[in-house]
Design an enzyme around this catalytic site. Sequence first.
Site, short mmCIF file in Angstrom:
data_model
loop_
_atom_site.label_atom_id
_atom_site.label_comp_id
_atom_site.label_asym_id
_atom_site.label_seq_id
_atom_site.Cartn_x
_atom_site.Cartn_y
_atom_site.Cartn_z
N ASP A 195 0.87 -1.18 0.00
CA ASP A 195 0.00 0.00 0.00
C ASP A 195 0.91 1.23 0.00
OD1 ASP A 195 -2.30 1.51 0.01
OD2 ASP A 195 -3.12 0.70 1.86
N HIS A 207 -7.44 4.83 7.64
CA HIS A 207 -8.75 4.51 7.07
C HIS A 207 -8.85 2.99 6.98
CE1 HIS A 207 -6.15 4.52 3.49
NE2 HIS A 207 -7.04 3.72 2.90
N HIS A 267 -2.57 -0.07 -3.82
CA HIS A 267 -3.02 1.28 -3.49
C HIS A 267 -3.75 1.94 -4.67
CE1 HIS A 267 -3.19 5.36 -1.98
NE2 HIS A 267 -2.70 5.76 -3.13
N GLU A 280 -7.29 -2.70 7.51
CA GLU A 280 -7.03 -3.38 6.25
C GLU A 280 -6.04 -4.53 6.46
OE1 GLU A 280 -5.95 -0.58 3.16
OE2 GLU A 280 -7.73 0.64 3.54
N HIS A 303 -1.24 1.19 6.62
CA HIS A 303 -1.67 2.29 7.49
C HIS A 303 -2.63 1.76 8.54
CE1 HIS A 303 -5.41 1.96 5.27
NE2 HIS A 303 -4.66 1.88 4.18
N GLU A 312 0.09 4.57 1.86
CA GLU A 312 0.00 5.54 2.95
C GLU A 312 1.09 5.34 4.00
OE1 GLU A 312 -2.48 3.91 1.57
OE2 GLU A 312 -4.16 5.27 1.17
ZN LIG Z 1 -3.69 2.97 0.04
#
Ligand SMILES: [Zn+2]
Length: 274
Positions: free
Chosen positions: A8, A115, A60, A132, A104, A10
């Site tokens: 990802d 998130h 992402h 996630e 993240h 972030e």
């Molecule tokens: Zn992401």
Amino acid sequence: MKVYISADMEGITGVVSNEDVTPGKMNYERFRNQMCHDVNAAIEGALEAGATEVVVNDSHGQMTNLLLEQLHPVASLISGVTKPLYMMEGIDKSFDCAMFVGYHSMVGGKGVLSHTMSGASSVQLNGRATSEAEINATIAGHFGVPVTMVSGDQYTVSEVREVMADVEGAIVKYAIDRLAARCLSPQETRKLIKAAAKAGAIKARSTKPYRLGSGAEYTFQFLQPSMAARAAILPFVEQLDVRTVRVRGVDAIDGWRRFWSALLLGRSAQPDAY
Ligand SMILES: [Zn+2]
């Protein structure tokens, strides 16, 4: 040894704002390069621990961030966005371990860009707030593959360790706020990520996969009522209140498919909701 990497953005070294991870914005090109460096550090660590095959899944946004020509040549790259298992596309029981690079923390916290899948203001898995990383770990666990390493900010690493105590963590930045962090240098984070990936790969066979004991029940709240109303068109979606819905799956994959399809349909009502 075969290693799976879900990457990802972030939680990549230096990333602190939404603009850093959005194509066309000032710092995006910088950080897509850095994303590749962080992933390559994990690959190098895995190789030192004896990995012979590495599959990297770009996880992402539109999932075309990583540049194939910059990626370590041992790895193959899953690129592009329409993938049934999404951030875990390509995982199967042939892998010895999975690693999460640039992850993240969950929605609602003060980790950098926290998130849990865009479009939801809270997500619970089997009655507990989830991330996630945890969702994706249940998918790996379904195939008997343990998660052995995660990189991101300090909240990301601690959240993952709360549910999977054995996971090696590489903290590449210390969040001050959702949009600010004290960032370590790329030279330093390369060492941290490589060391964590190596240590994680070494204990791949002794680490337990993250398996759900029973089914997977997702209860989640959309950002806007129109999103929940649209998701509730699906016959398996139960609407609990104006923004909250619930789906029940018999196992991790079934639960994921129900959750993800409901979220996607809900998001089609307001594609920009993040
Ligand atoms: Zn992401």
